[in-house]
Design an enzyme around this catalytic site. Structure first.
Site, PDB file in Angstrom:
ATOM      1  N   GLU A   1      -8.534   0.267  -3.080  1.00  0.00           N
ATOM      2  CA  GLU A   1      -9.509   0.430  -1.788  1.00  0.00           C
ATOM      3  C   GLU A   1     -10.427   1.575  -1.801  1.00  0.00           C
ATOM      4  OE1 GLU A   1      -7.372   0.842   1.889  1.00  0.00           O
ATOM      5  OE2 GLU A   1      -6.209  -0.803   1.602  1.00  0.00           O
TER       6      GLU A   1
ATOM      7  N   ARG B   1      -7.478  12.889   1.027  1.00  0.00           N
ATOM      8  CA  ARG B   1      -6.095  13.296   1.765  1.00  0.00           C
ATOM      9  C   ARG B   1      -4.602  12.940   1.428  1.00  0.00           C
ATOM     10  NH1 ARG B   1      -7.038   9.681   7.154  1.00  0.00           N
ATOM     11  NH2 ARG B   1      -9.413  10.704   6.975  1.00  0.00           N
ATOM     12  N   HIS B   2      -4.738  11.691   0.558  1.00  0.00           N
ATOM     13  CA  HIS B   2      -3.331  11.361   0.071  1.00  0.00           C
ATOM     14  C   HIS B   2      -3.578  10.975  -1.318  1.00  0.00           C
ATOM     15  CE1 HIS B   2      -5.120   7.635   1.278  1.00  0.00           C
ATOM     16  NE2 HIS B   2      -4.716   7.515   2.704  1.00  0.00           N
TER      17      HIS B   2
ATOM     18  N   ARG C   1       3.256  18.957   1.271  1.00  0.00           N
ATOM     19  CA  ARG C   1       3.727  20.260   0.456  1.00  0.00           C
ATOM     20  C   ARG C   1       2.973  20.392  -0.875  1.00  0.00           C
ATOM     21  NH1 ARG C   1       8.676  22.266   2.328  1.00  0.00           N
ATOM     22  NH2 ARG C   1       8.531  21.888   4.814  1.00  0.00           N
TER      23      ARG C   1
ATOM     24  N   HIS D   1      -5.780   3.750  -1.733  1.00  0.00           N
ATOM     25  CA  HIS D   1      -7.147   4.065  -1.314  1.00  0.00           C
ATOM     26  C   HIS D   1      -7.254   5.282  -1.559  1.00  0.00           C
ATOM     27  CE1 HIS D   1      -9.703   4.098   2.568  1.00  0.00           C
ATOM     28  NE2 HIS D   1     -10.228   4.432   1.591  1.00  0.00           N
TER      29      HIS D   1
ATOM     30  N   HIS E   1      -3.911  -4.803   7.576  1.00  0.00           N
ATOM     31  CA  HIS E   1      -3.835  -3.469   8.682  1.00  0.00           C
ATOM     32  C   HIS E   1      -2.887  -3.780   9.809  1.00  0.00           C
ATOM     33  CE1 HIS E   1      -5.105   0.030  10.188  1.00  0.00           C
ATOM     34  NE2 HIS E   1      -6.158   0.290   9.060  1.00  0.00           N
ATOM     35  N   GLY E   2      -2.079  -2.995   9.921  1.00  0.00           N
ATOM     36  CA  GLY E   2      -1.143  -3.097  11.013  1.00  0.00           C
ATOM     37  C   GLY E   2      -0.019  -4.024  11.073  1.00  0.00           C
TER      38      GLY E   2
ATOM     39  N   ASP F   1      -0.066   4.501  -0.369  1.00  0.00           N
ATOM     40  CA  ASP F   1      -0.912   5.666   0.284  1.00  0.00           C
ATOM     41  C   ASP F   1       0.348   6.741   0.703  1.00  0.00           C
ATOM     42  OD1 ASP F   1      -3.342   4.627  -0.413  1.00  0.00           O
ATOM     43  OD2 ASP F   1      -3.991   4.250   1.443  1.00  0.00           O
ATOM     44  N   HIS F   2       1.148   6.369   1.529  1.00  0.00           N
ATOM     45  CA  HIS F   2       1.873   7.169   2.341  1.00  0.00           C
ATOM     46  C   HIS F   2       2.824   7.834   1.682  1.00  0.00           C
ATOM     47  CE1 HIS F   2      -0.920   6.707   5.577  1.00  0.00           C
ATOM     48  NE2 HIS F   2      -0.567   5.430   5.929  1.00  0.00           N
TER      49      HIS F   2
ATOM     50  N   GLY G   1       1.202  -1.427   4.320  1.00  0.00           N
ATOM     51  CA  GLY G   1       1.619  -0.199   3.927  1.00  0.00           C
ATOM     52  C   GLY G   1       2.441   0.612   4.759  1.00  0.00           C
TER      53      GLY G   1
ATOM     54  N   ARG H   1      -9.590   8.029  -0.996  1.00  0.00           N
ATOM     55  CA  ARG H   1     -10.479   8.395   0.050  1.00  0.00           C
ATOM     56  C   ARG H   1     -11.393   9.392  -0.416  1.00  0.00           C
ATOM     57  NH1 ARG H   1      -8.522   6.124   5.236  1.00  0.00           N
ATOM     58  NH2 ARG H   1     -10.548   7.429   5.993  1.00  0.00           N
TER      59      ARG H   1
ATOM     60  N   THR I   1      -6.706   6.137  10.160  1.00  0.00           N
ATOM     61  CA  THR I   1      -6.537   5.182   9.087  1.00  0.00           C
ATOM     62  C   THR I   1      -8.082   4.395   9.175  1.00  0.00           C
ATOM     63  OG1 THR I   1      -5.328   3.308   8.337  1.00  0.00           O
ATOM     64  CG2 THR I   1      -5.334   3.657  10.522  1.00  0.00           C
ATOM     65  N   THR I   2      -8.310   3.527   8.312  1.00  0.00           N
ATOM     66  CA  THR I   2      -9.390   2.769   8.622  1.00  0.00           C
ATOM     67  C   THR I   2      -9.591   1.781   9.958  1.00  0.00           C
ATOM     68  OG1 THR I   2      -8.916   2.055   6.194  1.00  0.00           O
ATOM     69  CG2 THR I   2     -10.689   0.859   7.218  1.00  0.00           C
TER      70      THR I   2
ATOM     71  N   GLU J   1     -10.676  -9.667   2.637  1.00  0.00           N
ATOM     72  CA  GLU J   1      -9.432  -9.237   3.445  1.00  0.00           C
ATOM     73  C   GLU J   1      -9.664  -9.287   5.015  1.00  0.00           C
ATOM     74  OE1 GLU J   1      -7.133  -5.829   1.728  1.00  0.00           O
ATOM     75  OE2 GLU J   1      -6.511  -5.453   3.642  1.00  0.00           O
TER      76      GLU J   1
ATOM     77  N   ASN K   1       0.938  -1.206  -0.055  1.00  0.00           N
ATOM     78  CA  ASN K   1       0.153  -0.177   0.132  1.00  0.00           C
ATOM     79  C   ASN K   1       1.048   1.201  -0.080  1.00  0.00           C
ATOM     80  OD1 ASN K   1      -1.328   2.110   1.107  1.00  0.00           O
ATOM     81  ND2 ASN K   1      -3.015   0.970   1.877  1.00  0.00           N
TER      82      ASN K   1
HETATM   83  N1  PXP Z   1      -5.731  -3.074   4.190  1.00  0.00           N
HETATM   84  C1  PXP Z   1      -6.707  -2.113   4.299  1.00  0.00           C
HETATM   85  C2  PXP Z   1      -8.181  -2.575   3.720  1.00  0.00           C
HETATM   86  C3  PXP Z   1      -6.628  -0.648   4.758  1.00  0.00           C
HETATM   87  O1  PXP Z   1      -7.261   0.299   4.870  1.00  0.00           O
HETATM   88  C4  PXP Z   1      -5.097  -0.556   4.982  1.00  0.00           C
HETATM   89  C5  PXP Z   1      -4.712   0.693   5.455  1.00  0.00           C
HETATM   90  O2  PXP Z   1      -4.605   1.796   4.418  1.00  0.00           O
HETATM   91  C6  PXP Z   1      -4.221  -1.594   4.754  1.00  0.00           C
HETATM   92  C7  PXP Z   1      -4.314  -2.599   4.429  1.00  0.00           C
HETATM   93  C8  PXP Z   1      -2.807  -1.285   5.245  1.00  0.00           C
HETATM   94  O3  PXP Z   1      -2.540  -1.085   6.494  1.00  0.00           O
HETATM   95  P1  PXP Z   1      -1.114  -0.464   7.137  1.00  0.00           P
HETATM   96  O4  PXP Z   1      -0.783   0.621   6.532  1.00  0.00           O
HETATM   97  O5  PXP Z   1      -1.302  -0.633   8.542  1.00  0.00           O
HETATM   98  O6  PXP Z   1      -0.236  -1.596   6.657  1.00  0.00           O
END
Ligand code: PXP
Length: 254
Positions: A70, A49-50, A18, A43, A196-197, A9-10, A218, A45, A100-101, A151, A7
């Site tokens: 996503e 935001r990103h 910026r 994602h 996630h996490g 996104d970041h 991510g 959103r 975050t989600t 997922e 992922n």
């Molecule tokens: N899966 C889903 C559905 C998510 O919303 C996220 C966070 O955007 C992730 C996976 C990845 O999570 P993490 O950034 O904590 O690894």
């Protein structure tokens, strides 16, 4: 081997801080792919935001692997998905104020709406996944709305690992719950993903689930990339997964 979806996104979070045109999410996706990522997740959103709309179109055009979008089950974003046609869509709940989600999608509570969206996306050739808590009713509902995949949300798994440790009852119970629901998902004909996490330390237990198809990771990878570089960060995660799976296989646990 369990696949790795990264992922990114970041990467866009840094860019948006910026309002610049770098770092490029397209270049980031290419670096992840070079290092062995099996898919790239973004994602889009509702508050943008990103990730921006142009990122999703650009990724679709330039990527070599699979694009996983996503998104919330909102009409505005569904229309974009139908236009872009990513390989996968993962439907997630979305709150404006969350960092975050925060939890899984309540598929059971909105079957009619989600079945209709799933049908439209599948007709466009998109593989559809539901991001759900490790809960039997949500697995059965995902099957009922004709999703292809689930997922499983690993937020509590990651939280308990960090707060109570790998040997704690709280963590092992949560890992066991995910394992049991994983079996049910596969029995229901659903492809099994998780995310996630997840990070370099806590993936040990979840790698023991033999039916697991893919992790979506991510934050841990992008944070590691600050010191190691993005390609190395992805490679290190691939190696961590491979090592845990090899240990599981030789111990006969998997
Ligand atoms: N899966 C889903 C559905 C998510 O919303 C996220 C966070 O955007 C992730 C996976 C990845 O999570 P993490 O950034 O904590 O690894």
């Amino acid at each position: 081997m369990i696949k790795l979806g990264v992922n990114i996104d970041h990467v866009a979070t840094i860019r948006q801080a910026r309002l610049e045109d770098f770092p490029s999410v397209i270049a980031a996706a290419a670096a992840c792919e070079k290092a062995g990522a099996d898919s790239i997740t973004v994602h889009l959103r509702e508050d943008r935001r990103h990730i921006q709309d142009s990122d999703v179109y650009g990724l679709k055009k330039n990527m070599r692997t699979k694009l996983n979008l996503e998104m919330a089950a909102s009409e505005e974003i569904v229309k974009i998905a139908l236009d872009v046609k990513p390989d996968f869509v993962c439907l997630v709940p979305e709150k404006r104020l969350e960092l975050t989600t925060e939890g899984g999608l309540d598929v059971a509570g909105q079957k009619k709406k989600l079945a209709a969206i799933t049908e439209r996306l599948k007709k466009a050739g998109i593989v559809v996944s539901m991001f759900i808590d490790a809960d039997a009713a949500q697995v059965e509902a995902s099957r009922a709305v004709n999703a292809d995949c689930v997922e499983l949300h690993t937020g509590n798994y990651a939280k308990y690992f960090k707060e109570y440790g790998a040997e704690s009852k709280k963590f092992l119970d949560e890992a066991g719950r995910i394992r049991k629901v994983s079996e049910l998902a596969v029995k229901n004909g659903l492809i099994l993903n998780a995310g996630h996490g997840l990070d370099y330390d806590n993936i040990g237990q979840i790698c023991l689930i033999p039916q697991m198809n893919e992790f979506n990771i991510g934050f841990a990878i992008i944070a590691r990339a600050v010191f190691a570089g993005l390609e190395n960060a992805v490679r290190e995660m691939k190696e961590a997964i491979a090592k845990r799976q090899a240990n599981a296989a030789t111990s006969g646990f998997a």
